[in-house]
Design an enzyme around this catalytic site. Structure first.
Site, PDB file in Angstrom:
ATOM      1  N   ILE A 191     -28.652 -51.398  -3.245  1.00  0.00           N
ATOM      2  CA  ILE A 191     -27.789 -51.515  -2.065  1.00  0.00           C
ATOM      3  C   ILE A 191     -26.947 -52.778  -2.095  1.00  0.00           C
ATOM      4  O   ILE A 191     -26.116 -52.994  -1.216  1.00  0.00           O
ATOM      5  CB  ILE A 191     -28.616 -51.472  -0.764  1.00  0.00           C
ATOM      6  CG1 ILE A 191     -29.697 -52.564  -0.762  1.00  0.00           C
ATOM      7  CG2 ILE A 191     -29.234 -50.102  -0.564  1.00  0.00           C
ATOM      8  CD1 ILE A 191     -30.491 -52.631   0.537  1.00  0.00           C
ATOM      9  N   GLY A 192     -27.133 -53.609  -3.111  1.00  0.00           N
ATOM     10  CA  GLY A 192     -26.321 -54.810  -3.213  1.00  0.00           C
ATOM     11  C   GLY A 192     -26.612 -55.580  -4.483  1.00  0.00           C
ATOM     12  O   GLY A 192     -27.726 -55.524  -5.014  1.00  0.00           O
ATOM     13  N   LYS A 193     -25.598 -56.289  -4.968  1.00  0.00           N
ATOM     14  CA  LYS A 193     -25.759 -57.123  -6.159  1.00  0.00           C
ATOM     15  C   LYS A 193     -25.074 -58.462  -5.928  1.00  0.00           C
ATOM     16  O   LYS A 193     -24.069 -58.550  -5.231  1.00  0.00           O
ATOM     17  CB  LYS A 193     -25.146 -56.449  -7.392  1.00  0.00           C
ATOM     18  CG  LYS A 193     -25.951 -55.283  -7.946  1.00  0.00           C
ATOM     19  CD  LYS A 193     -25.349 -54.782  -9.247  1.00  0.00           C
ATOM     20  CE  LYS A 193     -26.192 -53.668  -9.849  1.00  0.00           C
ATOM     21  NZ  LYS A 193     -25.634 -53.199 -11.141  1.00  0.00           N
ATOM     22  N   GLY A 194     -25.639 -59.503  -6.533  1.00  0.00           N
ATOM     23  CA  GLY A 194     -25.052 -60.823  -6.439  1.00  0.00           C
ATOM     24  C   GLY A 194     -25.236 -61.571  -7.732  1.00  0.00           C
ATOM     25  O   GLY A 194     -25.748 -61.032  -8.717  1.00  0.00           O
ATOM     26  N   GLY A 195     -24.815 -62.848  -7.729  1.00  0.00           N
ATOM     27  CA  GLY A 195     -24.921 -63.639  -8.935  1.00  0.00           C
ATOM     28  C   GLY A 195     -26.353 -63.940  -9.330  1.00  0.00           C
ATOM     29  O   GLY A 195     -26.625 -64.268 -10.479  1.00  0.00           O
ATOM     30  N   THR A 198     -30.464 -58.540  -7.543  1.00  0.00           N
ATOM     31  CA  THR A 198     -30.088 -57.208  -7.087  1.00  0.00           C
ATOM     32  C   THR A 198     -31.003 -56.820  -5.940  1.00  0.00           C
ATOM     33  O   THR A 198     -32.204 -57.089  -5.977  1.00  0.00           O
ATOM     34  CB  THR A 198     -30.225 -56.188  -8.232  1.00  0.00           C
ATOM     35  OG1 THR A 198     -29.398 -56.604  -9.331  1.00  0.00           O
ATOM     36  CG2 THR A 198     -29.777 -54.803  -7.789  1.00  0.00           C
ATOM     37  N   ASP A 318     -24.187 -71.348   1.287  1.00  0.00           N
ATOM     38  CA  ASP A 318     -23.509 -70.157   0.751  1.00  0.00           C
ATOM     39  C   ASP A 318     -23.150 -69.187   1.883  1.00  0.00           C
ATOM     40  O   ASP A 318     -23.340 -67.980   1.766  1.00  0.00           O
ATOM     41  CB  ASP A 318     -24.400 -69.469  -0.283  1.00  0.00           C
ATOM     42  CG  ASP A 318     -23.614 -68.529  -1.204  1.00  0.00           C
ATOM     43  OD1 ASP A 318     -22.370 -68.653  -1.264  1.00  0.00           O
ATOM     44  OD2 ASP A 318     -24.237 -67.675  -1.852  1.00  0.00           O
TER      45      ASP A 318
END
Length: 485
Positions: A191-195, A198, A318
């Site tokens: 449902i989401g990915k970031g640096g 996941t 952030d």
């Protein structure tokens, strides 16, 4: 030439040569050989074995998971070599010979020349147990995992024991339980990915329904330093979320520090992120102005709470629309605390001792100029980022866009403000989200004006003249839209 001469005695299993590890796992997977060695692995419990069996049903290597779990309990390549000696798997010993110190190579001759038990001279892994005990009961004597050891060390160094309290007050779950909850971290559950990781949707037993599982991935960094950094971020986020409970801060339910991939379990936010809703992703309906008001004030209160609660403020580091999440009632909750730090409040212009930081790696478009140039870290860093967020809520524009002539959102807003002044019209007539419903009444117009004004004030290049979060929330509340009765 034997290249094991320079091998450290303490090399965790996931960090041995990848090709060697893959060859070992391929052999152990054949005919489920891994199941025959599991009873000889101190610290491995029956539920770990069952979890590895379930893992194989997802077309994954059960032996690789088994070795990862064992490594998380403090066992190294040396212990694995000794395990193969104990179970007389001479082929695997030879395969990983280069991964252990030469002083242990005598074990190969022992295995080859004798059918008796391996010499007692070999270094015993802590908490050794017999196969029969594994079958009868769970093994309770084992070394702490590297994650637990690091957590313990960080806790001891913390004068207020916040990490210890966080871990004691949060539900621990096994990696296997998270595998089951997410169908083996299936791509369809992403449902989401970031640096840094996941996020997967899952159903975890004992939490009462759907949850979000953040799995910190290594990316291209599989080194021990990379593993420690992922662990540090997990512990930082765990400590912060467990310590600070607020209606507008994302609740944490559970954690897992097994293996090389730490995981955190949160409340599932069914309406996604603020970024998703502003961009109308997946065909979502544009936010109303009342919703934008409630999201702005709620997120501001959550951030203000971090800055003002306790003796030392928490700097998120952030803040962006992707990290403001919306629950089923569209209530905002701030998430992703992996980069947060204790810091300084900067309420006065004469602040002379801001914290200098080099470890915040927030999204560049949201970072204040004093941080980009000098790594100055105060609460005003978050204020700047939140100012950008407010301008996004007002305009529906991204914080940075190559498709705009003026790429930065603050500069884009200032250009539009000058253009509006030249035309003698309110800036809101130019700087407004065209996807949003039309403004109705003076209250909605007044709120949009306030959103733009306080957004620009928060994103001022001079940190000393930026308002505090409490001032921003107070201003937005004074210019808010009355709720619909």
């Amino acid at each position: 030439m034997d290249d094991s001469l320079g091998v450290s005695e303490v090399v965790m299993i996931p960090f041995m040569k990848r090709e060697v590890l893959q060859q070992i796992c391929a052999i152990l997977d054949t005919d489920n050989t891994w199941e025959t060695i599991a009873p000889y692995m101190p610290g491995i419990e029956l539920r770990d074995v069952e979890g590895c069996k379930r893992y194989s049903s997802y077309n994954q290597s059960p032996s690789e998971l088994l070795l990862r779990i064992w490594s998380s309990k403090g066992y190294s390549t040396t212990h694995l070599y000794q395990l193969f000696a104990k179970t007389k798997l001479i082929r695997l010993m030879r395969m990983m010979r280069s991964q252990v110190h030469e002083k242990y190579h005598y074990l190969e001759n022992k295995v080859t020349n004798s059918t008796s038990r391996v010499s007692k001279q070999m270094v015993q892994p802590p908490g050794s147990q017999s196969a029969s005990r594994l079958k009868k009961t769970e093994i309770k004597e084992s070394s702490p995992s590297p994650a637990a050891a690091a957590a313990s060390q960080l806790s001891r160094s913390n004068t207020d024991d916040t990490l210890r309290v966080a871990i004691e007050g949060t539900l621990p779950v096994t990696y296997c339980e998270l595998l089951e909850a997410t169908n083996g971290f299936a791509v369809s559950n992403v449902i989401g990915k970031g640096g840094y990781g996941t996020v997967y949707k899952g159903e975890l037993k004992g939490t009462g329904g759907i949850v979000a599982v953040k799995r910190l991935h290594s990316g291209n960094d599989t080194s021990q330093n990379g593993s420690r950094e992922r662990l540090r971020q997990s512990l930082t986020e765990l400590r912060t979320l467990a310590r600070f409970r607020h209606d507008n801060i994302l609740p944490i339910y559970a954690y897992s520090l097994e293996g090389s991939e730490p995981c955190l379990v949160y409340q599932f936010m069914s309406n996604g992120s603020l970024e998703d809703r502003l961009l109308c992703r997946k065909g979502s309906v544009p936010l109303t102005w009342i919703q934008r008001k409630e999201i702005s004030i709620g997120a501001g209160r959550g951030l203000g709470f971090l800055h003002s609660f306790g003796k030392t403020p928490i700097i998120h580091g952030d803040i962006k629309t992707a990290n403001i999440l919306l629950d089923k009632h569209m209530e905002p909750k701030i998430g992703d605390f992996g980069l947060c730090r204790d810091g300084h409040v900067e309420a006065e212009a004469m602040e002379k001792h801001p914290l200098i930081a080099s470890h915040i790696k927030g999204t560049l478009a949201y970072l204040a100029p004093e941080f980009i140039t000098s790594k100055i870290l105060t609460t005003k860093l978050d204020v700047y980022s939140f100012g950008i967020v407010l301008l996004e809520i007002a305009s529906g524009q991204r914080a940075y866009s190559d498709s705009r002539e003026t790429r930065g959102l603050v500069e884009y807003c200032q250009v539009n403000k000058e253009l509006a002044a030249h035309r003698k019209i309110p800036v809101r007539e130019i700087f407004i989200d065209r996807r949003a419903p039309p403004l109705v009444g003076d209250e909605e117009k007044s709120f949009l004006d306030a959103l733009i004004e306080v957004g620009l004030a928060g994103a001022n290049n001079d940190r000393k003249v930026r308002p505090t979060m409490s001032q921003i929330v107070e201003y937005l509340c004074k210019n808010s839209i009355p709720p619909v009765v």
